[in-house]
Design a protein around this motif. Structure first.
Motif, short mmCIF file in Angstrom:
data_model
loop_
_atom_site.label_atom_id
_atom_site.label_comp_id
_atom_site.label_asym_id
_atom_site.label_seq_id
_atom_site.Cartn_x
_atom_site.Cartn_y
_atom_site.Cartn_z
N LEU A 50 3.18 3.88 0.91
CA LEU A 50 1.77 4.29 0.95
C LEU A 50 1.34 4.97 -0.35
N ALA A 51 2.27 5.63 -1.01
CA ALA A 51 1.97 6.32 -2.28
C ALA A 51 2.07 5.40 -3.48
N ASP A 52 2.67 4.23 -3.31
CA ASP A 52 2.91 3.29 -4.40
C ASP A 52 1.67 2.41 -4.62
N PRO A 53 1.12 2.39 -5.83
CA PRO A 53 -0.10 1.59 -6.06
C PRO A 53 0.09 0.08 -5.91
N ARG A 54 1.33 -0.40 -5.83
CA ARG A 54 1.55 -1.83 -5.63
C ARG A 54 1.26 -2.26 -4.19
N PHE A 55 1.17 -1.28 -3.28
CA PHE A 55 0.97 -1.56 -1.86
C PHE A 55 -0.45 -1.18 -1.43
N THR A 56 -1.03 -2.01 -0.59
CA THR A 56 -2.32 -1.73 0.04
C THR A 56 -2.09 -1.78 1.55
N TYR A 57 -2.32 -0.67 2.23
CA TYR A 57 -2.08 -0.56 3.67
C TYR A 57 -3.39 -0.30 4.40
N PHE A 58 -3.53 -0.96 5.56
CA PHE A 58 -4.65 -0.70 6.46
C PHE A 58 -4.10 -0.49 7.86
N LYS A 59 -4.79 0.35 8.59
CA LYS A 59 -4.40 0.64 9.97
C LYS A 59 -5.55 0.28 10.90
N ALA A 60 -5.19 -0.14 12.10
CA ALA A 60 -6.18 -0.39 13.16
C ALA A 60 -5.97 0.69 14.21
N VAL A 61 -7.05 1.39 14.52
CA VAL A 61 -6.98 2.50 15.48
C VAL A 61 -7.96 2.23 16.60
N ASP A 62 -7.49 2.43 17.82
CA ASP A 62 -8.32 2.26 19.01
C ASP A 62 -8.19 3.52 19.86
N ASN A 63 -9.29 4.25 20.03
CA ASN A 63 -9.26 5.50 20.80
C ASN A 63 -8.14 6.43 20.34
N ASP A 64 -8.06 6.65 19.05
CA ASP A 64 -7.07 7.54 18.43
C ASP A 64 -5.63 7.04 18.52
N ALA A 65 -5.41 5.81 18.98
CA ALA A 65 -4.06 5.25 19.04
C ALA A 65 -3.89 4.22 17.94
N LEU A 66 -2.76 4.29 17.23
CA LEU A 66 -2.47 3.30 16.19
C LEU A 66 -2.13 1.98 16.89
N ALA A 67 -2.98 0.99 16.71
CA ALA A 67 -2.82 -0.30 17.37
C ALA A 67 -2.09 -1.30 16.49
N GLY A 68 -2.26 -1.18 15.16
CA GLY A 68 -1.63 -2.13 14.27
C GLY A 68 -1.69 -1.66 12.83
N VAL A 69 -0.94 -2.35 11.99
CA VAL A 69 -0.88 -2.01 10.57
C VAL A 69 -0.64 -3.29 9.78
N VAL A 70 -1.22 -3.34 8.59
CA VAL A 70 -0.99 -4.46 7.68
C VAL A 70 -0.82 -3.89 6.28
N ALA A 71 0.07 -4.51 5.50
CA ALA A 71 0.30 -4.08 4.12
C ALA A 71 0.50 -5.29 3.24
N VAL A 72 -0.08 -5.23 2.05
CA VAL A 72 0.10 -6.27 1.04
C VAL A 72 0.72 -5.61 -0.18
N ALA A 103 -9.54 -7.62 1.36
CA ALA A 103 -9.43 -6.38 0.59
C ALA A 103 -8.75 -6.57 -0.76
N VAL A 104 -7.76 -7.45 -0.84
CA VAL A 104 -7.09 -7.63 -2.13
C VAL A 104 -7.93 -8.48 -3.07
N GLY A 105 -8.83 -9.27 -2.52
CA GLY A 105 -9.82 -10.01 -3.31
C GLY A 105 -9.27 -10.67 -4.55
N GLU A 106 -9.83 -10.32 -5.69
CA GLU A 106 -9.49 -10.96 -6.96
C GLU A 106 -8.08 -10.63 -7.44
N ALA A 107 -7.44 -9.63 -6.84
CA ALA A 107 -6.05 -9.31 -7.21
C ALA A 107 -5.09 -10.38 -6.70
#
Length: 151
Positions: A50-72, A103-107
């Motif tokens: 998460l601190a590394d600029p080579r990674f892009t992380y997104f989380k899906a939250v439903d009613n304060d519960a972590l439902a999913g995660v994706v990272a590129v 989100a990564v778009g032109e990258a």
């Protein structure tokens, strides 16, 4: 469902989520033999990604519960895509994949790679990924190398 950028503070929850579905990609249900891989999903390891600029992380939250995660990683490798069991088969993996791809778009160089768990291979095929080699079993885990090319 809210999808937003994940932060280092999310590392423990992301680690727990991935660990909760690890039985789908380890060769042994208890993770025996996959200890090196399991270290890569520890809270400290995930915080490092998460601190590394080579990674892009997104989380899906439903009613304060972590439902999913994706990272590129590096704009072209789908590094993590995990959905909590209670949210599976509802289209969340597709939402996360579409969100990450946009989100990564032109990258992005026009393709994505992924090392799919055998359990998720059909999901990736529905996204348009194609296997680029046979199933690999190594260090206690199994995966299928796959590639997606922009149309």
């Amino acid at each position: 469902m809210d999808i937003s950028k994940a932060t280092v503070e999310d590392a423990p929850a992301i680690s727990r989520l991935i660990g909760s579905v690890a039985r789908f990609f380890t060769l042994q249900p208890d993770g025996a033999g996959a200890e090196d891989f399991l270290k890569t999903i520890s809270p400290d390891a995930v915080a490092g990604y998460l601190a590394d600029p080579r990674f892009t992380y997104f989380k899906a939250v439903d009613n304060d519960a972590l439902a999913g995660v994706v990272a590129v990683r590096d704009g072209s490798h789908l590094y993590h895509l995990f959905v909590d069991v209670s949210f599976q088969r509802r289209g969340l993996s597709r939402l996360l994949w579409d969100h990450a791809r946009a989100a990564v778009g032109e990258a992005n160089p026009g393709y994505f790679t992924v090392n799919s768990t055998p359990y998720a291979q059909q999901v990736y095929e529905r996204f348009g990924f194609v296997a680029t080699g046979p199933r690999v079993e190594t260090k206690g885990i199994a995966f299928v190398p796959m590639r997606w090319v922009a149309a």
